[in-house]
Enzyme design. Structure first.
Site, PDB file in Angstrom:
ATOM      1  CE  LYS A  72       0.467  -5.171   5.735  1.00 11.30           C
ATOM      2  NZ  LYS A  72       0.491  -3.753   5.912  1.00 11.30           N
ATOM      3  CE  LYS A 127      -4.315  -1.385   2.169  1.00  8.78           C
ATOM      4  NZ  LYS A 127      -5.201  -1.198   3.337  1.00  8.78           N
ATOM      5  CG  HIS A 162      -6.037   1.515  10.718  1.00 14.35           C
ATOM      6  ND1 HIS A 162      -5.775   0.562  11.679  1.00 14.35           N
ATOM      7  CD2 HIS A 162      -4.842   1.767  10.108  1.00 14.35           C
ATOM      8  CE1 HIS A 162      -4.486   0.258  11.634  1.00 14.35           C
ATOM      9  NE2 HIS A 162      -3.904   0.971  10.702  1.00 14.35           N
ATOM     10  CG  HIS A 196      -7.121   6.593   8.861  1.00 16.22           C
ATOM     11  ND1 HIS A 196      -7.335   5.763   7.785  1.00 16.22           N
ATOM     12  CD2 HIS A 196      -5.834   6.357   9.237  1.00 16.22           C
ATOM     13  CE1 HIS A 196      -6.248   5.064   7.527  1.00 16.22           C
ATOM     14  NE2 HIS A 196      -5.313   5.394   8.402  1.00 16.22           N
ATOM     15  CD  GLU A 209      -8.399  -2.866   2.812  1.00 13.04           C
ATOM     16  OE1 GLU A 209      -7.194  -2.661   3.040  1.00 13.04           O
ATOM     17  OE2 GLU A 209      -9.302  -2.100   3.154  1.00 13.04           O
ATOM     18  CG  ASN A 236      -7.608  -0.961   7.295  1.00 12.50           C
ATOM     19  OD1 ASN A 236      -6.474  -0.503   7.361  1.00 12.50           O
ATOM     20  ND2 ASN A 236      -8.169  -1.312   6.174  1.00 12.50           N
ATOM     21  CG  HIS A 258      -0.685   5.561  11.503  1.00 13.92           C
ATOM     22  ND1 HIS A 258      -1.889   5.814  10.895  1.00 13.92           N
ATOM     23  CD2 HIS A 258      -0.508   4.211  11.408  1.00 13.92           C
ATOM     24  CE1 HIS A 258      -2.410   4.692  10.443  1.00 13.92           C
ATOM     25  NE2 HIS A 258      -1.587   3.697  10.737  1.00 13.92           N
TER      26      HIS A 258
END
Ligand code: NAD
Ligand code: GLY
Length: 366
Positions: free
Chosen positions: A229, A145, A250, A254, A239, A247, A267
């Protein structure tokens, strides 16, 4: 002398690649040369990391016809299309061609931008990741990504573009600030929560050693995280389904990062608070026990990670920002929740009403 401790593989057919985990790996000229075939190299780093590591990478590359060092300003706020343009400007000015290899030396911000540059420059050039933060070693450097931020949303402009190899060097973690270690460990804990209960239990036991950067514990945590991962990415590179579990936390996180201004919350910190919210919502649905939420909260506390939503964020702010999440399909929000600790699921039946009342309980602003 370099020490290779583990080699894992991301299995993607002809785009498969190794993840090397060890010490002093990127000074190993032979290993590096296997993945940097051409005579042109652009090393992309930032003004914090470049003085620490770039010269060593450059020396390990040996004689090449062209090596360009591109040093970006440090910070999430510079993860923009404007910074990307400066990369292309420098590569064009130096006459790089399609045989160039781009090498990212830095954390997730550098890696995400260098990867996106590699995907776009002359429609795609060879790309190597040398991640130097824990977060980048266990997450962002693996899986392809790449992206930059837009003022209205994190990582909104980007591409899937896999590296040719990832060099995970434990020595680089020695110079990392404490706050960054904790933020990286938040993503490590994520793997336990989403798919590996024994790993989560191991992390709860070994957190003091990890925070103290004891090498055997760090090596094991990195290896187990990367193995998860690699398995998830190999099963669902783009995805379409399963990968979304990566996520966890996330969507909330985010929203926090965007609302607070990129770079103010790290993050990993925003993801930690987001994971706690996701777990609390899962508990509200009766999927996890409240004692398990308490254990997780204590773990985050021991890591000095933030436990609360920023005081100036209202439920309405969250809803607006979460509505722009990449997991929204046909106007339907999809949230990663926990069916149990160690088993994540993607839930698309959280109504706006349920979410608003949940957030109202957790936000101090109205
Ligand atoms: P970062 O890249 O901003 O690095 C954190 C800080 O540490 C920076 O100041 C950096 O200059 C410094 N630093 C890096 N290595 C160092 C070292 N060895 N010694 C001393 N200082 C060092 O942040 P990060 O946490 O690595 O990455 C966060 C970014 O990664 C976010 O933009 C996030 O969106 C992205 N991300 C991407 C993916 C993906 O799959 N591509 C996954 C997770 C996160
Ligand atoms: N960090 C999320 C992913 O790689 O899919």
């Amino acid at each position: 002398m370099s020490l290779l401790m583990h080699t894992l593989h991301v299995d993607l057919g002809e785009r498969s690649y190794p993840l090397y985990i060890g010490r002093d790996l990127f000074v190993d000229s032979q290993l590096l040369a296997q993945h940097v075939p051409g005579s042109q190299v652009a090393i992309i780093s930032n003004d914090t990391v470049a003085p620490l590591y770039v010269e060593r990478v450059r020396n390990a590359l040996g004689e090449r016809s062209l090596i360009t060092e591109i040093v970006l300003p440090d910070g999430e706020q510079f993860k923009t299309l404007a910074t990307l343009t400066t990369i292309f400007d420098q590569m064009m000015a130096a006459n790089h061609n399609r045989s160039t290899t781009i090498i990212a030396v830095g954390g997730g911000v550098v890696g995400d931008m260098a990867g996106f540059a590699a995907a776009c420059f002359q429609r795609g050039v060879n790309f190597i990741q040398i991640p130097t933060t824990l977060l980048a070693q266990v997450d962002s450097s693996v899986g392809g990504k790449t992206a930059v931020n837009h003022p209205l949303g994190k990582n909104m402009i980007g591409a899937f573009y896999q590296p040719g190899a990832v060099f995970i060097d434990l020595n680089t973690l020695r110079s990392l600030p404490e706050r960054e270690i904790a933020a990286g460990l938040a993503e490590v804990v994520k793997y336990g929560l989403i798919c590996d209960l024994p790993f989560y239990q191991w992390l709860c036991q070994h957190m003091p050693k990890l925070l103290a950067r004891e090498e055997p514990a760090l090596a094991e945590a990195i290896e187990r995280s990367c193995a998860s991962k690699a398995r998830i990415v190999a099963a669902d590179e783009r995805e379409g389904g399963l990968r979304a579990i990566l996520n966890l936390g996330h969507t909330f996180g985010h929203a926090i990062e965007t609302a607070q201004g990129y770079g103010n919350w790290l993050h990993g910190e925003a993801v930690a608070t987001g994971m706690l919210l996701a777990m609390e919502l899962s508990a509200q649905r009766g999927w996890v026990e409240s004692t398990e939420v308490d254990t997780f909260r204590s773990l985050l506390q021991s890591m000095r990670l933030p436990l609360h939503i920023p005081t100036d964020m209202s439920p309405g702010d969250f809803l607006e920002l979460m509505g722009r999440d990449k997991k929204v399909i046909d106007g339907r929000l999809r949230l990663v929740l926990l069916r149990s600790v160690g088993d994540a699921c993607i839930s698309d039946d959280v109504t706006e009403r349920e979410l608003l009342s949940f957030l109202a309980e957790h936000c101090s602003a109205e």
